[in-house]
Scaffold this motif. Structure first.
Motif, PDB file in Angstrom:
ATOM      1  N   TYR A 131      -2.438  -1.283  -3.349  1.00 21.34           N
ATOM      2  CA  TYR A 131      -2.311  -1.309  -4.804  1.00 21.34           C
ATOM      3  C   TYR A 131      -1.851  -2.653  -5.373  1.00 21.34           C
ATOM      4  O   TYR A 131      -1.912  -2.866  -6.579  1.00 21.34           O
ATOM      5  CB  TYR A 131      -1.365  -0.206  -5.279  1.00 21.34           C
ATOM      6  CG  TYR A 131       0.060  -0.348  -4.800  1.00 21.34           C
ATOM      7  CD1 TYR A 131       0.992  -1.103  -5.514  1.00 21.34           C
ATOM      8  CD2 TYR A 131       0.490   0.302  -3.650  1.00 21.34           C
ATOM      9  CE1 TYR A 131       2.294  -1.219  -5.087  1.00 21.34           C
ATOM     10  CE2 TYR A 131       1.796   0.193  -3.207  1.00 21.34           C
ATOM     11  CZ  TYR A 131       2.689  -0.565  -3.925  1.00 21.34           C
ATOM     12  OH  TYR A 131       3.989  -0.677  -3.496  1.00 21.34           O
ATOM     13  N   ARG A 180     -10.780   2.543   1.554  1.00 18.69           N
ATOM     14  CA  ARG A 180     -10.218   3.635   0.760  1.00 18.69           C
ATOM     15  C   ARG A 180     -10.448   3.319  -0.710  1.00 18.69           C
ATOM     16  O   ARG A 180     -10.209   2.201  -1.153  1.00 18.69           O
ATOM     17  CB  ARG A 180      -8.715   3.788   1.033  1.00 18.69           C
ATOM     18  CG  ARG A 180      -8.417   4.330   2.424  1.00 18.69           C
ATOM     19  CD  ARG A 180      -6.920   4.351   2.692  1.00 18.69           C
ATOM     20  NE  ARG A 180      -6.406   3.000   2.937  1.00 18.69           N
ATOM     21  CZ  ARG A 180      -5.119   2.741   3.201  1.00 18.69           C
ATOM     22  NH1 ARG A 180      -4.236   3.723   3.223  1.00 18.69           N
ATOM     23  NH2 ARG A 180      -4.731   1.517   3.441  1.00 18.69           N
ATOM     24  N   SER A 181     -10.900   4.275  -1.462  1.00 19.13           N
ATOM     25  CA  SER A 181     -11.230   4.039  -2.867  1.00 19.13           C
ATOM     26  C   SER A 181      -9.975   3.740  -3.670  1.00 19.13           C
ATOM     27  O   SER A 181      -8.928   4.354  -3.478  1.00 19.13           O
ATOM     28  CB  SER A 181     -11.944   5.255  -3.451  1.00 19.13           C
ATOM     29  OG  SER A 181     -11.145   6.409  -3.334  1.00 19.13           O
ATOM     30  N   LEU A 182     -10.099   2.766  -4.580  1.00 20.54           N
ATOM     31  CA  LEU A 182      -9.002   2.374  -5.457  1.00 20.54           C
ATOM     32  C   LEU A 182      -9.286   2.831  -6.873  1.00 20.54           C
ATOM     33  O   LEU A 182     -10.454   2.830  -7.304  1.00 20.54           O
ATOM     34  CB  LEU A 182      -8.823   0.848  -5.460  1.00 20.54           C
ATOM     35  CG  LEU A 182      -8.028   0.185  -4.344  1.00 20.54           C
ATOM     36  CD1 LEU A 182      -8.690   0.371  -2.995  1.00 20.54           C
ATOM     37  CD2 LEU A 182      -7.816  -1.287  -4.662  1.00 20.54           C
ATOM     38  N   THR A 240      -9.894  -2.939   1.298  1.00 17.55           N
ATOM     39  CA  THR A 240      -9.776  -2.049   0.137  1.00 17.55           C
ATOM     40  C   THR A 240     -10.972  -1.119   0.027  1.00 17.55           C
ATOM     41  O   THR A 240     -10.880  -0.034  -0.557  1.00 17.55           O
ATOM     42  CB  THR A 240      -9.646  -2.852  -1.166  1.00 17.55           C
ATOM     43  OG1 THR A 240     -10.839  -3.614  -1.388  1.00 17.55           O
ATOM     44  CG2 THR A 240      -8.446  -3.783  -1.121  1.00 17.55           C
ATOM     45  N   GLU A 287       0.831  -1.200   0.000  1.00 11.63           N
ATOM     46  CA  GLU A 287       0.000   0.000   0.000  1.00 11.63           C
ATOM     47  C   GLU A 287       0.865   1.249   0.000  1.00 11.63           C
ATOM     48  O   GLU A 287       2.017   1.230   0.439  1.00 11.63           O
ATOM     49  CB  GLU A 287      -0.940   0.001   1.203  1.00 11.63           C
ATOM     50  CG  GLU A 287      -0.240   0.034   2.552  1.00 11.63           C
ATOM     51  CD  GLU A 287      -1.217   0.097   3.703  1.00 11.63           C
ATOM     52  OE1 GLU A 287      -2.154   0.915   3.630  1.00 11.63           O
ATOM     53  OE2 GLU A 287      -1.047  -0.670   4.665  1.00 11.63           O
ATOM     54  N   ASN A 288       0.323   2.314  -0.529  1.00 15.99           N
ATOM     55  CA  ASN A 288       0.957   3.615  -0.427  1.00 15.99           C
ATOM     56  C   ASN A 288       0.136   4.467   0.534  1.00 15.99           C
ATOM     57  O   ASN A 288      -0.716   3.947   1.261  1.00 15.99           O
ATOM     58  CB  ASN A 288       1.079   4.267  -1.807  1.00 15.99           C
ATOM     59  CG  ASN A 288      -0.262   4.331  -2.531  1.00 15.99           C
ATOM     60  OD1 ASN A 288      -1.318   4.414  -1.892  1.00 15.99           O
ATOM     61  ND2 ASN A 288      -0.235   4.284  -3.859  1.00 15.99           N
ATOM     62  N   TYR A 289       0.367   5.740   0.542  1.00 12.78           N
ATOM     63  CA  TYR A 289      -0.339   6.592   1.498  1.00 12.78           C
ATOM     64  C   TYR A 289      -1.820   6.763   1.158  1.00 12.78           C
ATOM     65  O   TYR A 289      -2.594   7.300   1.942  1.00 12.78           O
ATOM     66  CB  TYR A 289       0.336   7.962   1.578  1.00 12.78           C
ATOM     67  CG  TYR A 289       0.264   8.756   0.293  1.00 12.78           C
ATOM     68  CD1 TYR A 289      -0.745   9.695   0.086  1.00 12.78           C
ATOM     69  CD2 TYR A 289       1.212   8.569  -0.708  1.00 12.78           C
ATOM     70  CE1 TYR A 289      -0.818  10.413  -1.089  1.00 12.78           C
ATOM     71  CE2 TYR A 289       1.148   9.293  -1.883  1.00 12.78           C
ATOM     72  CZ  TYR A 289       0.138  10.208  -2.074  1.00 12.78           C
ATOM     73  OH  TYR A 289       0.079  10.923  -3.256  1.00 12.78           O
ATOM     74  N   GLN A 290      -2.225   6.268  -0.032  1.00  9.62           N
ATOM     75  CA  GLN A 290      -3.615   6.436  -0.443  1.00  9.62           C
ATOM     76  C   GLN A 290      -4.430   5.149  -0.395  1.00  9.62           C
ATOM     77  O   GLN A 290      -5.557   5.146   0.074  1.00  9.62           O
ATOM     78  CB  GLN A 290      -3.679   7.010  -1.869  1.00  9.62           C
ATOM     79  CG  GLN A 290      -3.246   8.454  -1.985  1.00  9.62           C
ATOM     80  CD  GLN A 290      -3.359   8.947  -3.399  1.00  9.62           C
ATOM     81  OE1 GLN A 290      -2.904   8.306  -4.343  1.00  9.62           O
ATOM     82  NE2 GLN A 290      -3.998  10.104  -3.572  1.00  9.62           N
ATOM     83  N   TYR A 291      -3.840   4.044  -0.902  1.00 12.24           N
ATOM     84  CA  TYR A 291      -4.646   2.828  -1.041  1.00 12.24           C
ATOM     85  C   TYR A 291      -3.743   1.598  -1.174  1.00 12.24           C
ATOM     86  O   TYR A 291      -2.535   1.695  -1.393  1.00 12.24           O
ATOM     87  CB  TYR A 291      -5.559   2.920  -2.260  1.00 12.24           C
ATOM     88  CG  TYR A 291      -4.844   3.328  -3.539  1.00 12.24           C
ATOM     89  CD1 TYR A 291      -4.074   2.416  -4.260  1.00 12.24           C
ATOM     90  CD2 TYR A 291      -4.945   4.639  -4.024  1.00 12.24           C
ATOM     91  CE1 TYR A 291      -3.418   2.784  -5.420  1.00 12.24           C
ATOM     92  CE2 TYR A 291      -4.286   5.026  -5.182  1.00 12.24           C
ATOM     93  CZ  TYR A 291      -3.520   4.083  -5.871  1.00 12.24           C
ATOM     94  OH  TYR A 291      -2.864   4.461  -7.022  1.00 12.24           O
TER      95      TYR A 291
END
Length: 449
Positions: free
Chosen positions: A267, A353-355, A350, A261-265
């Motif tokens: 992956y 947080r939106s992917l 998942t 994962e990164n700081y957003q989602y």
């Protein structure tokens, strides 16, 4: 009754000759204590620890308040390794009946069955073949065993050759109940033996023992082995971690799946190697891939510790498992249900947080590949995430379509074709029936055109 029996049977054309197999004792002992059976010279430590664990468990059966203690220590110049325990100990009668009889283990005898009748106190014993002690001669020049069983005299047994008489002495002074085995290393092995190398070996092999093992190196530094958690709670790595507990009655097992994962989602899936490590009674046996689906083995690892009647038969060197058909089927199904739990858990995370659509599609595609429709029964299918379930169903539908000659039951109303293809689960039957219904409905329309 007759007072005497007169044998009046004579063989006609047969002359009996007494033949039978004999065993070269020296050669057999060399086999049991040599590299032919044990590929790793360090195995003798595992075998001695296993014997100590069994001795402690047996004493625990008789003394519920007893606290086990096992210690493994190197001397200063690494010429001696001592494994000691405060277990049941051995009497002279026990030594004569079991210790000196190669291939006969007390823990597989009727005697232990009588002791271990209380269902509330039952313990699972590790030793089976009664030959593990001989592995010490892979590295030993001499072995000294000091032991005492409660109510018996202490004994010191010095073994310099396995095919010769032992030196046995009664200990005059009082010694504690238990057993101490001191391995005097061959000169050629002293340079090879390093305590840190053995420490790493034991950390792998006894990490999930139910009792602690104290390890003391040549510099008197102490480490405590065993009693580690199996549930991956010690995993503190980057990314997202999903853990699934396997369904066992007495045994325990866990699967681990990590995602990047990164700081957003989230992956992608994090790759993993090793498959599933299988232990019995906390002792490492083998690392296997065949319990996981092929596509899942690149991402999922696992641990299983089998105990009691859920244990497998082992090879003589205790490095390989022999699964019965029922054991293997039950374990594979439990693992598959664990994979379902991992996938569902990861997909739930998942959703927090939106992917991006492409990331979501790639992730779902990889997860769906874990499930071959040949191995998905109704319990697995019904438990799956809806999107993954749809993908599995679509794969099967395409398979049915590509092999329609096997599934076109409309042409075989009076045959057994409906059971010949082997797809018997309800979800599979629904896919097949929908395919047949469409083909049957399309037939008259095509004829009218």
């Amino acid at each position: 009754l007759f007072t005497a029996v007169v044998i009046e049977i004579e063989p006609l054309g047969y002359r009996p000759i007494d033949f039978k197999f004999s065993v070269d004792t020296s050669a057999a002992l060399q086999l049991f204590m040599g590299n032919t059976l044990y590929k790793d010279r360090r195995v003798f430590l595992r075998e001695l620890v296993q014997n100590a664990v069994d001795a402690c468990n047996l004493r625990k059966l008789k003394e519920p308040g007893y606290s086990p203690a096992i210690r493994l220590a190197f001397n200063a110049d690494i010429s001696q390794i001592t494994v000691s325990d405060n277990g049941i100990g051995m009497s002279r009668q026990w030594i004569e009946k079991y210790f000196l009889n190669i291939g006969l283990s007390f823990y597989q005898s009727a005697e232990i069955a009588n002791i271990n009748r209380d269902q509330n106190l039952q313990f699972s014993f590790i030793s089976r073949f009664g030959i593990g002690f001989l592995s010490s001669f892979l590295v030993a020049d001499k072995i000294i065993v000091t032991t005492r069983k409660a109510g018996s005299d202490g004994l010191v047994i010095t073994i310099s050759r396995v095919d010769d008489y032992f030196d046995v002495r009664v200990v005059e002074e009082a010694i504690p109940v238990g057993t101490e085995v001191t391995v005097h290393l061959k000169d050629s092995q002293i340079s090879y033996c390093r305590s840190m190398e053995y420490l790493g070996y034991l950390k792998t092999n006894v990490r999930f023992l139910s009792m602690p093992v104290t390890f003391v190196d040549e510099n008197a530094r102490t480490s405590i082995l065993g009693q580690e958690p199996m549930d991956y709670s010690e995993e503190a790595l980057y990314g997202t971690k999903c853990v699934a507990r396997l369904n066992y009655h007495k045994s325990r097992g866990y699967l681990l799946l990590r995602a990047l994962e990164n700081y957003q989602y989230i992956y992608d899936l994090d790759t993993a190697q090793g498959g599933i490590s299988v232990f019995q009674d906390g002792i490492f046996i083998d690392q296997v891939q065949h319990l996981l689906p092929d596509s899942a083995a690149a991402y999922i690892t696992g641990r299983i510790n089998l105990v009691g009647d859920e244990k497998c038969e082992l090879s003589m060197d205790r490095n390989h498992l022999y699964w019965s058909k029922d054991q293997l089927a039950a374990t594979r199904h439990s693992v598959m249900m664990g994979v379902v739990t991992l996938v569902n858990d990861l997909l739930a995370k998942t959703e927090e947080r939106s992917l991006p659509d492409n990331v979501r599609s790639n992730l779902h595609r990889k997860l769906a590949a874990f499930f071959d429709f040949n191995d998905v029964d109704d319990a697995i299918y019904d438990s799956l995430n809806a999107d993954i379930r749809q993908r599995v169903q679509e794969k099967f539908r395409l398979f049915v379509r590509a092999n329609r000659f096997q599934f076109d039951l409309a042409r075989h109303r009076n045959s057994n074709a409906d059971s010949s293809h082997g797809y018997i689960h309800d979800w599979q039957q629904r896919v097949i029936n929908r395919f047949i219904h469409k083909r049957t409905a399309a037939g008259p329309k095509q004829q009218a055109n």
